[in-house]
Design a protein around this motif. Sequence first.
Motif, PDB file in Angstrom:
ATOM      1  N   THR A 107       1.172   2.878   5.322  1.00 23.57           N
ATOM      2  CA  THR A 107       2.193   2.960   6.359  1.00 23.57           C
ATOM      3  C   THR A 107       1.938   1.936   7.460  1.00 23.57           C
ATOM      4  N   SER A 111       4.301  -1.373   8.232  1.00 25.81           N
ATOM      5  CA  SER A 111       4.926  -1.490   9.553  1.00 25.81           C
ATOM      6  C   SER A 111       4.594  -2.817  10.208  1.00 25.81           C
ATOM      7  N   ARG A 119       8.565   4.361   4.986  1.00 26.96           N
ATOM      8  CA  ARG A 119       9.121   4.811   6.260  1.00 26.96           C
ATOM      9  C   ARG A 119       8.497   6.140   6.624  1.00 26.96           C
ATOM     10  N   VAL A 126       8.096   6.941  13.499  1.00 24.28           N
ATOM     11  CA  VAL A 126       8.968   5.764  13.366  1.00 24.28           C
ATOM     12  C   VAL A 126       8.820   4.863  14.593  1.00 24.28           C
TER      13      VAL A 126
END
Length: 363
Positions: A107, A111, A119, A126
């Motif tokens: 993750t 990102s 996601r 988020v």
Amino acid sequence: MIVARIAVALAGTVLVLVTLGSALKTIVVPRGYLTRITRTHFVLLAKVFRRLASPRRPFVERDRIMSYFAPFGLLALPAVWVALIIAAFTLIFWGTGVDPIGEAFVTSGSSLLTLGFVRPEGVGRVMLAFVEAGLGLAIVSLLISYLPTIYSSFSRREAMVAMLETRAGLPPSPATMLIRYRTIGMLDHIDDDLFRPWEVWFLELEESHTSQAALPFFRSPRPERSWVTAAGCVLDSAALAVSVIEGNTSVRGPLLVRTGFLALRRVVDLFDVPYRTDPAPDAPISISRAEFDELCDELAAGGIALRADRDQAWRDYAGWRVNYDDVLLILCSMVMAPTARWSGDRAPEYMPKLRRPAARTPG
């Protein structure tokens, strides 16, 4: 378990702040900061390159190897920051409930690199992904804006170093410099033609080479040239002009020597290398009296009128040289400078382990 996750998330946050501080101090802040991350990165890389550039190799080969050190280290530094941010946000994502740790790593990497194949769930996670992506773009942008500044400073520095070849030869020699000025009838104009522009050069050097820590290690286009040996030649020429030449009226020579040794000291201070900060005028220097007499004989043979009192001339020259003797040789060692008279020809192979003595007191 909740306490452990909170502690890990806080540790990740601290690592993010430390990494951002390193990037900002290295690239944005116009001061001589060398953070722990930057220092560790370049020190470890220097050990690898110095091992590759073994003293057993010819200097031309060593110079070619070391010419990649600063550019490679500069380009690899953002990769170190990126890796640390990925690690930091891995801890943060795991601390906010992304399991297992491998999924938190995926993750984080997705990102930061804006790949988008993962996601995270929840508005909070988020938002963390958005922050991490923005940090990645910011680091790349900083590097893009940083490189032109580096090469602009490098170009200005090397223009003067290249110009010195026509005056002092290659490798540069203070005796060659002074004799050529006498031969072309410009010895009386050495203040305006040489000392004044090099005084400005030293001022720009101090600003650029302390705010951009990689710049001192960028090598000249030719193996025989070096900004350090050029600086040593100019400083020796100024010190000799004011201490040896009969009837010398130079007023910028002493100013140049002071400007020069202060600039070199500031560069050495950036790397926290000890040297004699306030040496006595009669403290030992790396130049022997026999070497000094030999150079004076060369000047006399070149038609330059010298002071009759050679002993006083030696004391005066040594009193000027002692101010920059240590730092000049330290820099020659640090950047693996080529052989040049009274600088690269006597620098230790590796950085000398000196102790910073206490400052001299009156009397």
